[in-house]
Every structure is written in C-alpha cells, then in structure tokens.
Design a protein around this motif. Sequence first.
Motif, PDB file in Angstrom:
ATOM      1  N   ASN A  28       5.080   4.534   7.001  1.00  0.00           N
ATOM      2  CA  ASN A  28       5.791   3.521   7.792  1.00  0.00           C
ATOM      3  C   ASN A  28       6.483   2.485   6.911  1.00  0.00           C
ATOM      4  OD1 ASN A  28       3.053   3.689   9.979  1.00  0.00           O
ATOM      5  ND2 ASN A  28       5.117   4.214  10.629  1.00  0.00           N
ATOM      6  N   PHE A  29       6.065   2.397   5.653  1.00  0.00           N
ATOM      7  CA  PHE A  29       6.543   1.323   4.778  1.00  0.00           C
ATOM      8  C   PHE A  29       7.244   1.866   3.540  1.00  0.00           C
ATOM      9  CE2 PHE A  29       2.623   0.146   6.977  1.00  0.00           C
ATOM     10  CZ  PHE A  29       3.142  -0.821   7.816  1.00  0.00           C
ATOM     11  N   LYS A  30       8.026   2.904   3.749  1.00  0.00           N
ATOM     12  CA  LYS A  30       8.758   3.546   2.654  1.00  0.00           C
ATOM     13  C   LYS A  30       9.599   2.507   1.900  1.00  0.00           C
ATOM     14  CE  LYS A  30      10.866   8.047   2.182  1.00  0.00           C
ATOM     15  NZ  LYS A  30       9.726   8.922   2.111  1.00  0.00           N
ATOM     16  N   GLY A  31       9.463   2.515   0.575  1.00  0.00           N
ATOM     17  CA  GLY A  31      10.250   1.612  -0.264  1.00  0.00           C
ATOM     18  C   GLY A  31       9.764   0.175  -0.277  1.00  0.00           C
ATOM     19  N   GLN A  32       8.613  -0.096   0.325  1.00  0.00           N
ATOM     20  CA  GLN A  32       8.088  -1.455   0.353  1.00  0.00           C
ATOM     21  C   GLN A  32       6.776  -1.546  -0.427  1.00  0.00           C
ATOM     22  OE1 GLN A  32       8.065  -1.797   4.833  1.00  0.00           O
ATOM     23  NE2 GLN A  32       8.745  -3.863   4.318  1.00  0.00           N
ATOM     24  N   TRP A  33       6.496  -2.722  -0.942  1.00  0.00           N
ATOM     25  CA  TRP A  33       5.180  -3.020  -1.478  1.00  0.00           C
ATOM     26  C   TRP A  33       4.257  -3.219  -0.283  1.00  0.00           C
ATOM     27  CZ3 TRP A  33       3.740  -3.336  -6.594  1.00  0.00           C
ATOM     28  CH2 TRP A  33       4.778  -3.335  -7.537  1.00  0.00           C
ATOM     29  N   ILE A  34       2.973  -2.934  -0.475  1.00  0.00           N
ATOM     30  CA  ILE A  34       1.981  -3.181   0.570  1.00  0.00           C
ATOM     31  C   ILE A  34       0.831  -3.983  -0.032  1.00  0.00           C
ATOM     32  CG2 ILE A  34       0.289  -2.153   2.143  1.00  0.00           C
ATOM     33  CD1 ILE A  34       2.112   0.330   2.231  1.00  0.00           C
ATOM     34  N   VAL A  35       0.499  -5.063   0.653  1.00  0.00           N
ATOM     35  CA  VAL A  35      -0.716  -5.807   0.348  1.00  0.00           C
ATOM     36  C   VAL A  35      -1.718  -5.353   1.407  1.00  0.00           C
ATOM     37  CG1 VAL A  35      -1.810  -8.071   0.242  1.00  0.00           C
ATOM     38  CG2 VAL A  35       0.561  -7.793  -0.567  1.00  0.00           C
ATOM     39  N   ASP A  60       7.476 -15.481   1.636  1.00  0.00           N
ATOM     40  CA  ASP A  60       7.560 -15.175   0.205  1.00  0.00           C
ATOM     41  C   ASP A  60       7.290 -13.692  -0.048  1.00  0.00           C
ATOM     42  OD1 ASP A  60       7.820 -17.967  -1.058  1.00  0.00           O
ATOM     43  OD2 ASP A  60       6.068 -18.202   0.231  1.00  0.00           O
ATOM     44  N   PHE A  61       6.289 -13.149   0.643  1.00  0.00           N
ATOM     45  CA  PHE A  61       6.002 -11.717   0.507  1.00  0.00           C
ATOM     46  C   PHE A  61       7.162 -10.887   1.067  1.00  0.00           C
ATOM     47  CE2 PHE A  61       1.580 -13.166   0.050  1.00  0.00           C
ATOM     48  CZ  PHE A  61       1.150 -12.349  -0.979  1.00  0.00           C
ATOM     49  N   SER A  62       7.694 -11.284   2.216  1.00  0.00           N
ATOM     50  CA  SER A  62       8.818 -10.562   2.834  1.00  0.00           C
ATOM     51  C   SER A  62      10.031 -10.545   1.923  1.00  0.00           C
ATOM     52  CB  SER A  62       9.186 -11.199   4.175  1.00  0.00           C
ATOM     53  OG  SER A  62       8.156 -10.992   5.106  1.00  0.00           O
ATOM     54  N   ALA A  63      10.281 -11.644   1.236  1.00  0.00           N
ATOM     55  CA  ALA A  63      11.424 -11.726   0.316  1.00  0.00           C
ATOM     56  C   ALA A  63      11.304 -10.713  -0.814  1.00  0.00           C
ATOM     57  CB  ALA A  63      11.548 -13.147  -0.250  1.00  0.00           C
ATOM     58  N   LEU A  64      10.073 -10.300  -1.119  1.00  0.00           N
ATOM     59  CA  LEU A  64       9.823  -9.301  -2.163  1.00  0.00           C
ATOM     60  C   LEU A  64       9.641  -7.899  -1.566  1.00  0.00           C
ATOM     61  CD1 LEU A  64       7.349 -11.441  -4.258  1.00  0.00           C
ATOM     62  CD2 LEU A  64       9.681 -10.821  -4.916  1.00  0.00           C
ATOM     63  N   GLU A  65      10.008  -7.765  -0.283  1.00  0.00           N
ATOM     64  CA  GLU A  65       9.876  -6.505   0.446  1.00  0.00           C
ATOM     65  C   GLU A  65       8.434  -6.001   0.428  1.00  0.00           C
ATOM     66  OE1 GLU A  65      12.943  -3.572   0.023  1.00  0.00           O
ATOM     67  OE2 GLU A  65      14.367  -5.098  -0.645  1.00  0.00           O
ATOM     68  N   ALA A  66       7.509  -6.920   0.712  1.00  0.00           N
ATOM     69  CA  ALA A  66       6.093  -6.577   0.779  1.00  0.00           C
ATOM     70  C   ALA A  66       5.582  -6.779   2.198  1.00  0.00           C
ATOM     71  CB  ALA A  66       5.298  -7.450  -0.191  1.00  0.00           C
ATOM     72  N   LYS A  67       4.779  -5.853   2.646  1.00  0.00           N
ATOM     73  CA  LYS A  67       4.162  -5.904   3.971  1.00  0.00           C
ATOM     74  C   LYS A  67       2.682  -6.216   3.795  1.00  0.00           C
ATOM     75  CE  LYS A  67       4.265  -5.128   8.429  1.00  0.00           C
ATOM     76  NZ  LYS A  67       4.895  -6.031   9.339  1.00  0.00           N
ATOM     77  N   ILE A  68       2.177  -7.164   4.565  1.00  0.00           N
ATOM     78  CA  ILE A  68       0.765  -7.544   4.492  1.00  0.00           C
ATOM     79  C   ILE A  68       0.014  -6.865   5.630  1.00  0.00           C
ATOM     80  CG2 ILE A  68      -0.886  -9.458   4.524  1.00  0.00           C
ATOM     81  CD1 ILE A  68       1.589 -11.250   3.696  1.00  0.00           C
ATOM     82  N   LEU A  69      -1.020  -6.102   5.275  1.00  0.00           N
ATOM     83  CA  LEU A  69      -1.849  -5.401   6.248  1.00  0.00           C
ATOM     84  C   LEU A  69      -3.299  -5.800   6.039  1.00  0.00           C
ATOM     85  CD1 LEU A  69      -0.393  -1.788   5.780  1.00  0.00           C
ATOM     86  CD2 LEU A  69       0.301  -3.479   7.487  1.00  0.00           C
ATOM     87  N   GLY A  70      -3.887  -6.429   7.047  1.00  0.00           N
ATOM     88  CA  GLY A  70      -5.300  -6.772   6.997  1.00  0.00           C
ATOM     89  C   GLY A  70      -6.090  -5.712   7.749  1.00  0.00           C
ATOM     90  N   VAL A 149      -2.311 -13.099  -5.213  1.00  0.00           N
ATOM     91  CA  VAL A 149      -1.685 -11.803  -4.900  1.00  0.00           C
ATOM     92  C   VAL A 149      -0.163 -11.931  -5.004  1.00  0.00           C
ATOM     93  CG1 VAL A 149      -1.348 -10.036  -3.122  1.00  0.00           C
ATOM     94  CG2 VAL A 149      -3.613 -11.048  -3.460  1.00  0.00           C
ATOM     95  N   LEU A 150       0.386 -13.017  -4.465  1.00  0.00           N
ATOM     96  CA  LEU A 150       1.834 -13.242  -4.536  1.00  0.00           C
ATOM     97  C   LEU A 150       2.292 -13.362  -5.995  1.00  0.00           C
ATOM     98  CD1 LEU A 150       4.543 -13.730  -3.107  1.00  0.00           C
ATOM     99  CD2 LEU A 150       3.920 -16.155  -2.980  1.00  0.00           C
ATOM    100  N   THR A 151       1.538 -14.084  -6.801  1.00  0.00           N
ATOM    101  CA  THR A 151       1.870 -14.242  -8.222  1.00  0.00           C
ATOM    102  C   THR A 151       1.884 -12.877  -8.934  1.00  0.00           C
ATOM    103  OG1 THR A 151       0.964 -16.474  -8.253  1.00  0.00           O
ATOM    104  CG2 THR A 151       1.162 -15.360 -10.390  1.00  0.00           C
ATOM    105  N   LYS A 152       0.873 -12.048  -8.658  1.00  0.00           N
ATOM    106  CA  LYS A 152       0.804 -10.715  -9.273  1.00  0.00           C
ATOM    107  C   LYS A 152       1.951  -9.839  -8.779  1.00  0.00           C
ATOM    108  CE  LYS A 152      -1.614  -9.165 -11.876  1.00  0.00           C
ATOM    109  NZ  LYS A 152      -1.396  -8.943 -13.346  1.00  0.00           N
ATOM    110  N   LEU A 153       2.277  -9.928  -7.497  1.00  0.00           N
ATOM    111  CA  LEU A 153       3.389  -9.158  -6.948  1.00  0.00           C
ATOM    112  C   LEU A 153       4.697  -9.553  -7.628  1.00  0.00           C
ATOM    113  CD1 LEU A 153       4.711  -7.196  -4.948  1.00  0.00           C
ATOM    114  CD2 LEU A 153       4.713  -9.049  -3.267  1.00  0.00           C
ATOM    115  N   ARG A 154       4.918 -10.835  -7.791  1.00  0.00           N
ATOM    116  CA  ARG A 154       6.151 -11.301  -8.471  1.00  0.00           C
ATOM    117  C   ARG A 154       6.214 -10.743  -9.895  1.00  0.00           C
ATOM    118  NH1 ARG A 154       5.769 -17.332  -6.015  1.00  0.00           N
ATOM    119  NH2 ARG A 154       7.266 -17.045  -4.327  1.00  0.00           N
TER     120      ARG A 154
END
Length: 159
Positions: A28-35, A60-70, A149-154
């Motif tokens: 579902n999240f092709k080409g995106q980072w996932i947290v 901030d996560f969205s700007a990096l094309e990251a999806k957060i899943l809890g 997590v955001l810092t590591k993603l950046r």
Amino acid sequence: MSTIPQIGQPAPDLSTPDENDNPVTLSNFKGQWIVLYFYPKDDTPGCTTEAKDFTELYQDFSALEAKILGVSPDLSKSHCKFISKHNLSITLLSDPEHILTEAYGAWRLKKFMGKEYMGVVRSTFLISPDRIIAYTWPNVKTKGHAQAVLTKLRELAGT
C-alpha cells in the motif's frame, strides 16, 4: 519467541486491518518510508504520549514521504475511539492475534511486579521505500522518541 528483524533485512510483510477495517499491506505504501511502531494498548499514558508525539510531527514525516503506522492488539473500534479522543492523524493497525507483532519480534517476555508474561514491547522500525529495515528501536522509551525517529529518517533520506 520471534526474533527482531535486523537492519538490512527485508521487512516482514504485513496484512492487517486499520482503524476503519481496511486491509493494510506494505505494498500500500510503494515508494514511501514507513515508521512502524508497536505499542501495548490504546489510551494508556505512555501509548497516548507516543501517538500524540507522532501526530505532532505528522507533517514533517509526510514531507519526507513517510507513513506512520502504529500497531497494537486493540481492535479497530478501540483505535477509532483513541484517534477521535486525542485527534490523532496517524494510522493504527489492529493485531489481536499478535501475528504482525510476532513477525517483528515485539511480542516478548515482560516483567511487572515480579510476574513474567508475554506482551507487546514498545518497538519501532524504520522501513525504507524498497522494503528494507533501515533502522530499529527494539526497546522504546516514549519521551523524545518520535523526534528521534524523525531525526534518523532525515539522516537516512539524505535531507
């Protein structure tokens, strides 16, 4: 007892319902980072703090094309109440049978007041757009975690 996926390994696939009972898979999240973060229970103090912190940094996560899943063992109905009560903007996944939690090694032996039991150990996985485990936090403390997590993603996304 399951093992924790290591950095550089393919991310175990997932297929579990979100808070609206829609099936969710990694594709579902092709080409995106996932947290992908695992937490014990909706609407408890530490879990609420973590969810609100991730929500606060959602843009901030969205700007990096990251999806957060809890992910927790709670049912979709509980997730809906939790999201509504705290105005959360993240996606919550239901894993009542612990299938996903076990695949990521977050279902582990815990101790409380001298008693041992199996439960969700707060853990987070950063999954790259090519579905590889990019970073892991196997024993999370909630304070400052979403920012870490955001810092590591950046850093990993090169921004």
